[in-house]
Design an enzyme around this catalytic site. Structure first.
Site, PDB file in Angstrom:
ATOM      1  N   GLU A 280       0.867  -1.197   0.000  1.00 43.18           N
ATOM      2  CA  GLU A 280       0.000   0.000   0.000  1.00 43.18           C
ATOM      3  C   GLU A 280       0.904   1.248   0.000  1.00 43.18           C
ATOM      4  O   GLU A 280       1.954   1.249   0.657  1.00 43.18           O
ATOM      5  CB  GLU A 280      -0.835  -0.026   1.292  1.00 43.18           C
ATOM      6  CG  GLU A 280      -1.639   1.219   1.578  1.00 43.18           C
ATOM      7  CD  GLU A 280      -2.222   1.251   3.011  1.00 43.18           C
ATOM      8  OE1 GLU A 280      -1.562   0.747   3.955  1.00 43.18           O
ATOM      9  OE2 GLU A 280      -3.336   1.793   3.181  1.00 43.18           O
TER      10      GLU A 280
ATOM     11  N   ASN B  43      -6.996   6.317  -1.585  1.00 46.73           N
ATOM     12  CA  ASN B  43      -5.898   5.377  -1.334  1.00 46.73           C
ATOM     13  C   ASN B  43      -6.145   4.233  -2.317  1.00 46.73           C
ATOM     14  O   ASN B  43      -7.068   3.449  -2.147  1.00 46.73           O
ATOM     15  CB  ASN B  43      -5.964   4.913   0.128  1.00 46.73           C
ATOM     16  CG  ASN B  43      -4.764   4.088   0.526  1.00 46.73           C
ATOM     17  OD1 ASN B  43      -4.053   3.550  -0.322  1.00 46.73           O
ATOM     18  ND2 ASN B  43      -4.545   3.958   1.830  1.00 46.73           N
TER      19      ASN B  43
ATOM     20  N   LYS C 205      -9.451   2.102  -1.807  1.00 47.12           N
ATOM     21  CA  LYS C 205      -9.654   1.567  -0.457  1.00 47.12           C
ATOM     22  C   LYS C 205     -10.988   2.011   0.138  1.00 47.12           C
ATOM     23  O   LYS C 205     -11.280   3.222   0.193  1.00 47.12           O
ATOM     24  CB  LYS C 205      -8.495   2.021   0.430  1.00 47.12           C
ATOM     25  CG  LYS C 205      -8.479   1.451   1.837  1.00 47.12           C
ATOM     26  CD  LYS C 205      -7.202   1.913   2.533  1.00 47.12           C
ATOM     27  CE  LYS C 205      -7.035   1.340   3.918  1.00 47.12           C
ATOM     28  NZ  LYS C 205      -5.756   1.768   4.538  1.00 47.12           N
TER      29      LYS C 205
ATOM     30  N   GLU D 205      -5.969   8.756   7.837  1.00 42.35           N
ATOM     31  CA  GLU D 205      -6.509   8.337   6.524  1.00 42.35           C
ATOM     32  C   GLU D 205      -7.880   8.949   6.268  1.00 42.35           C
ATOM     33  O   GLU D 205      -8.230   9.256   5.129  1.00 42.35           O
ATOM     34  CB  GLU D 205      -6.581   6.817   6.439  1.00 42.35           C
ATOM     35  CG  GLU D 205      -5.214   6.183   6.306  1.00 42.35           C
ATOM     36  CD  GLU D 205      -5.298   4.756   5.826  1.00 42.35           C
ATOM     37  OE1 GLU D 205      -5.827   4.504   4.757  1.00 42.35           O
ATOM     38  OE2 GLU D 205      -4.813   3.878   6.576  1.00 42.35           O
TER      39      GLU D 205
ATOM     40  N   CYS E 231      -4.919  -2.901   2.810  1.00 48.49           N
ATOM     41  CA  CYS E 231      -4.658  -2.859   4.248  1.00 48.49           C
ATOM     42  C   CYS E 231      -5.873  -3.131   5.123  1.00 48.49           C
ATOM     43  O   CYS E 231      -6.278  -4.260   5.296  1.00 48.49           O
ATOM     44  CB  CYS E 231      -3.977  -1.551   4.625  1.00 48.49           C
ATOM     45  SG  CYS E 231      -3.261  -1.667   6.285  1.00 48.49           S
TER      46      CYS E 231
ATOM     47  N   ASN F 165       0.198  -1.177   5.424  1.00 46.64           N
ATOM     48  CA  ASN F 165       1.118  -0.460   6.336  1.00 46.64           C
ATOM     49  C   ASN F 165       0.463  -0.568   7.698  1.00 46.64           C
ATOM     50  O   ASN F 165      -0.538   0.121   7.959  1.00 46.64           O
ATOM     51  CB  ASN F 165       1.188   1.027   6.008  1.00 46.64           C
ATOM     52  CG  ASN F 165       2.035   1.378   4.803  1.00 46.64           C
ATOM     53  OD1 ASN F 165       3.177   1.803   4.926  1.00 46.64           O
ATOM     54  ND2 ASN F 165       1.460   1.212   3.626  1.00 46.64           N
TER      55      ASN F 165
HETATM   56  N1  CDT Z   1      -2.971   1.348   6.493  1.00 48.27           N
HETATM   57  C1  CDT Z   1      -3.909   0.810   7.295  1.00 48.27           C
HETATM   58  O1  CDT Z   1      -5.061   0.661   6.911  1.00 48.27           O
HETATM   59  N2  CDT Z   1      -3.503   0.462   8.528  1.00 48.27           N
HETATM   60  C2  CDT Z   1      -4.413  -0.020   9.503  1.00 48.27           C
HETATM   61  C3  CDT Z   1      -3.986   0.443  10.850  1.00 48.27           C
HETATM   62  C4  CDT Z   1      -5.080   0.399  11.789  1.00 48.27           C
HETATM   63  S1  CDT Z   1      -4.692   1.188  13.289  1.00 48.27           S
HETATM   64  C5  CDT Z   1      -5.396   2.739  13.034  1.00 48.27           C
HETATM   65  C6  CDT Z   1      -4.550  -1.525   9.517  1.00 48.27           C
HETATM   66  O2  CDT Z   1      -5.691  -2.002   9.594  1.00 48.27           O
HETATM   67  O3  CDT Z   1      -3.561  -2.244   9.490  1.00 48.27           O
END
Ligand code: CDT
Length: 319
Positions: free
Chosen positions: A53, A113, A130, A149, A175, A200
């Site tokens: 991502e 995204n 996303k 985000e 993600c 990420n």
């Molecule tokens: N990039 C992304 O979506 N990361 C989220 C972090 C969640 S914590 C706010 C994930 O679900 O891995």
């Protein structure tokens, strides 16, 4: 009569995990790192490589920014563009398809995204934006780092398409989407055979630190694999998941990039939190068994009882 869906269809796939990307790192440098893994993937016989991502920049939603010119510096307004042209050209030369995550700004000013799926001839066959955006929209200084985000992106407006390409039925997610069973099931209902995604994921849940019941760090990796293994099994699909990992701008991101079989078993797993290619020979015909037995949707699903899932967002407890 023999079941043609049981005839092996091998797709050799690479998950090209990337180590940290510094805020100062250029797109050209990121693409150069990707090219190194793409060439390794070619040597290992891959037809498809999955990058993370937001693979062209650092994970910028960790910073609260009020100057939208500063924000827009992380976005791409066209794809391919000058920075990614070498990736498209080399992948086409090597006859390797790829998934690439990036921040997209549309001509009419919408920010998403996004991920694209490029086939072995270098053509963009699919785009996904996303849908499940985690985090928050305003600065929350009590957090150790931001996860903005919801500030920088709109929820995706394309749904969960799948594409018949490169010898299979492929779908994409990004993600946080991987944590939601709806993501897999919508694509499962379209016959998905391989779901590819990048992520990420901070090793620490920033919101947990300000919550009364903080989340121990070891659960981050457990949940990463738990949700994807369940999604793969329950929809009898391959899942290829690629992290951006390591210590990035003071924030630790989990690795754990993996390739998961339709049985839910992990068949390849990254060991590092750096640039690392993992590869598996994925037989797409292995999806058939689950799709025609335990998870033969047309035989066993009871949609008359599932209406709430698509009509109610939050929980309503009994009185
Ligand atoms: N990039 C992304 O979506 N990361 C989220 C972090 C969640 S914590 C706010 C994930 O679900 O891995």
């Amino acid at each position: 009569m023999a079941n043609s869906k049981l005839v092996p269809r091998i797709m050799t796939v690479g998950a090209a995990q990337m180590g940290p990307i510094a805020r100062s790192e250029t797109r050209a440098s990121c693409v150069e790192r990707m090219l190194v893994m793409l060439r390794e993937a070619a040597r290992k016989g891959c037809q498809l490589v999955v990058f993370p991502e937001l693979a062209l920049t650092t994970f910028f939603p960790r910073w609260y920014m009020t100057d939208w010119r500063e924000v827009d510096a992380f976005f791409e307004t066209e794809m391919p563009n000058a920075a990614t042209a070498p990736l498209f050209a080399e992948a086409k030369r090597l006859k390797i398809g790829f998934y690439l995550g990036y921040a997209e700004k549309t001509p009419d000013g919408h920010r998403f995204n996004t991920a694209i799926l490029v086939d072995t001839q270098g053509a963009i066959v699919g785009k996904y934006r996303k849908i499940h955006l985690p985090g928050h929209a305003e600065n929350e200084p009590q957090r150790p780092f931001q996860h903005l985000e919801k500030r920088y992106f709109e929820p995706g407006d394309i749904g969960f398409p799948v594409w018949r390409t490169m010898g299979g039925i492929l779908g994409m997610a990004i993600c946080n989407d991987r944590r939601w069973p709806e993501t897999y099931r919508v694509m499962g209902l379209k016959g998905v055979e391989m779901l590819v995604l990048g992520y990420n994921t901070p090793a620490i849940n920033g919101s947990a630190l300000v919550h009364s019941a903080p989340e121990p760090e070891h659960l981050r990796q457990f949940h990463n694999h738990l949700v994807m293994q369940a999604g793969a099994y329950q929809n009898s699909t391959w899942v290829v998941a690629t992290a951006k990992a390591g210590f990035e701008e003071g924030c630790s991101l989990i690795g754990g990039s993996c390739i998961i079989a339709p049985t839910g078993e992990i068949v390849a797993l990254a060991r590092s939190v750096a640039d690392e290619l993992i590869v598996a020979d994925c037989d797409l015909s292995l999806c058939t068994y689950g799709k025609e037995t335990v998870f033969a949707f047309s035989k066993h699903r009871r949609i008359e009882h599932y209406g709430l899932i698509a009509s109610q967002t939050g929980t309503i407890e009994p009185a």
